[in-house]
Scaffold this active site. Structure first.
Site, mmCIF file in Angstrom:
data_model
loop_
_atom_site.group_PDB
_atom_site.id
_atom_site.type_symbol
_atom_site.label_atom_id
_atom_site.label_comp_id
_atom_site.label_asym_id
_atom_site.label_seq_id
_atom_site.Cartn_x
_atom_site.Cartn_y
_atom_site.Cartn_z
ATOM 1 C CG HIS A 63 -0.230 0.445 2.342
ATOM 2 N ND1 HIS A 63 0.334 -0.777 2.882
ATOM 3 C CD2 HIS A 63 -0.174 0.988 3.625
ATOM 4 C CE1 HIS A 63 1.095 -0.300 4.501
ATOM 5 N NE2 HIS A 63 0.590 1.069 4.539
ATOM 6 C CG HIS A 65 0.195 4.450 4.803
ATOM 7 N ND1 HIS A 65 -0.974 3.644 5.525
ATOM 8 C CD2 HIS A 65 -0.635 5.446 4.750
ATOM 9 C CE1 HIS A 65 -2.095 4.595 5.709
ATOM 10 N NE2 HIS A 65 -2.224 5.080 5.015
ATOM 11 C CG ASP A 67 5.435 3.074 7.718
ATOM 12 O OD1 ASP A 67 4.406 2.986 6.302
ATOM 13 O OD2 ASP A 67 4.916 2.035 7.576
ATOM 14 C CG HIS A 68 4.710 -0.272 4.178
ATOM 15 N ND1 HIS A 68 4.328 -1.027 4.415
ATOM 16 C CD2 HIS A 68 3.825 0.303 4.875
ATOM 17 C CE1 HIS A 68 4.501 -1.658 5.655
ATOM 18 N NE2 HIS A 68 3.451 -0.245 5.937
ATOM 19 C CG HIS A 142 -3.908 -0.547 6.560
ATOM 20 N ND1 HIS A 142 -4.188 -0.693 7.844
ATOM 21 C CD2 HIS A 142 -3.203 0.554 6.172
ATOM 22 C CE1 HIS A 142 -3.126 0.063 8.244
ATOM 23 N NE2 HIS A 142 -2.411 1.120 6.664
ATOM 24 C CG ASP A 209 0.990 -1.489 7.777
ATOM 25 O OD1 ASP A 209 1.648 -2.129 7.606
ATOM 26 O OD2 ASP A 209 1.475 0.083 7.414
ATOM 27 C CG HIS A 267 4.808 -2.646 10.294
ATOM 28 N ND1 HIS A 267 4.159 -1.873 11.339
ATOM 29 C CD2 HIS A 267 4.818 -1.665 9.175
ATOM 30 C CE1 HIS A 267 3.006 -1.074 10.649
ATOM 31 N NE2 HIS A 267 4.287 -1.155 9.250
#
Length: 306
Positions: A63, A65, A67-68, A142, A209, A267
């Site tokens: 996805h 976000h 941090d990914h 999510h 997530d 994570h």
């Protein structure tokens, strides 16, 4: 170096720490490399972990976000800078196409490598069905659209040396029998089933997530290795649910029910300074298989075949 291993590049969640970089994971699979969720700093973590741009054949983003995915720009540019000699496929939620486009072309660079955009959509999708493995994606739960990935090797057969010797088979004859399933010899006909035994294919799942949903156990079912988020400890389960995440106990419970052989927890929220607590809660949830609490730059081989 194992032919099949997980290289952990980062294990933090939203905020990196002194010891944990943002997400990043490379799965080595018989000469193929699948890079999952390249967060900020992934390019440098690759250098520290001994991972080259040439090792990457597929990029799988769960996805969009930060941090990914914020490391995606640097990874794509490094692939082109190093002149990777093979095409690279990129899988990501189709709903995040605008974010992929922005990251891919965030700065000027010279494109030298064929990067195939192969976004996923729907609740479940088969991305690839090949001779080495099949790759599928399932939609998770999510606040933004997120997908988990599962890689599964087809079942095959294991050759039995004693039976091959008994039938006088060696060298090219063995290869021909594996390809064709039957071989005519001076002593009669030999079938593949006579000189081999079934061999279950290996499988790997990557679940980031998400709160608990039907896709989580479906992805984990029977896996040799499950890499799964455990952002929160069980005491913060309401917070996990609110923000669309799992706890260590939830992740371990899924792994136990699914028959996972090796569970990799990752994570982690920056609020927890002691990673050993995640192992304690996973064991308390009843998971008794091989367990790794991931740390940056760790190499984790897939379990040996049964």
């Amino acid at each position: 170096m194992s032919a099949r291993e997980l290289v952990v590049l980062g294990t933090a969640s939203q905020v990196p720490t002194r010891h944990r970089n943002h997400n990043g994971y490379l799965l080595r699979w018989d000469g193929q490399g699948l890079l999952f969720d390249p967060g900020e700093g992934t390019q440098r973590q690759m250098l520290l972990a001994g991972v080259a741009a040439h090792d990457i054949h597929r990029i799988c983003v769960t996805h969009f976000h930060g941090d990914h995915a914020l490391g995606l720009a640097g990874v794509i540019q490094r692939i082109n800078l190093d002149g990777v000699p093979h095409p690279v496929a990129a899988h990501y939620p189709r709903s995040g196409q605008q974010y992929f486009d922005r990251l891919r072309y965030s700065t000027a660079y010279r494109e030298t490598v064929a990067l195939r955009e192969e976004p996923v959509s729907g609740d479940a999708a088969v991305i690839l069905e090949g001779p080495s493995f099949a790759l599928e994606a399932r939609r998770l739960s999510h606040p933004v659209e997120s997908y988990g990935y599962r890689l599964a090797e087809p079942d095959g057969r294991r050759m039995l040396p004693d039976r091959l010797r008994a039938r006088g088979l060696r060298g090219p004859d063995v290869g021909r029998l594996q390809r064709e399933g039957v071989l005519n010899t001076a002593d009669g006909t030999v079938t593949l089933e006579e000189v081999s035994a079934p061999r279950a294919g290996q499988s790997f799942a990557f679940v980031m997530d998400t709160r608990m949903c039907d896709a989580v156990p479906a992805l984990a079912e029977g896996c040799d290795m499950l890499v799964i988020e455990s952002t929160f400890l069980d005491g913060d389960i309401r917070l996990a649910e609110e923000h669309g995440h799992l706890t260590a106990g939830q992740a371990a419970s899924v792994a136990k029910r699914a028959g996972v052989r090796h569970l990799v927890l990752t994570h982690f929220s920056q609020r927890y300074p002691d990673p050993s607590v995640f192992e304690d809660q996973a064991r308390a949830a009843g998971f008794d298989g091989e367990l790794t609490v991931a740390r940056d730059l760790l190499h984790v081989p897939l379990p040996k075949r049964h």
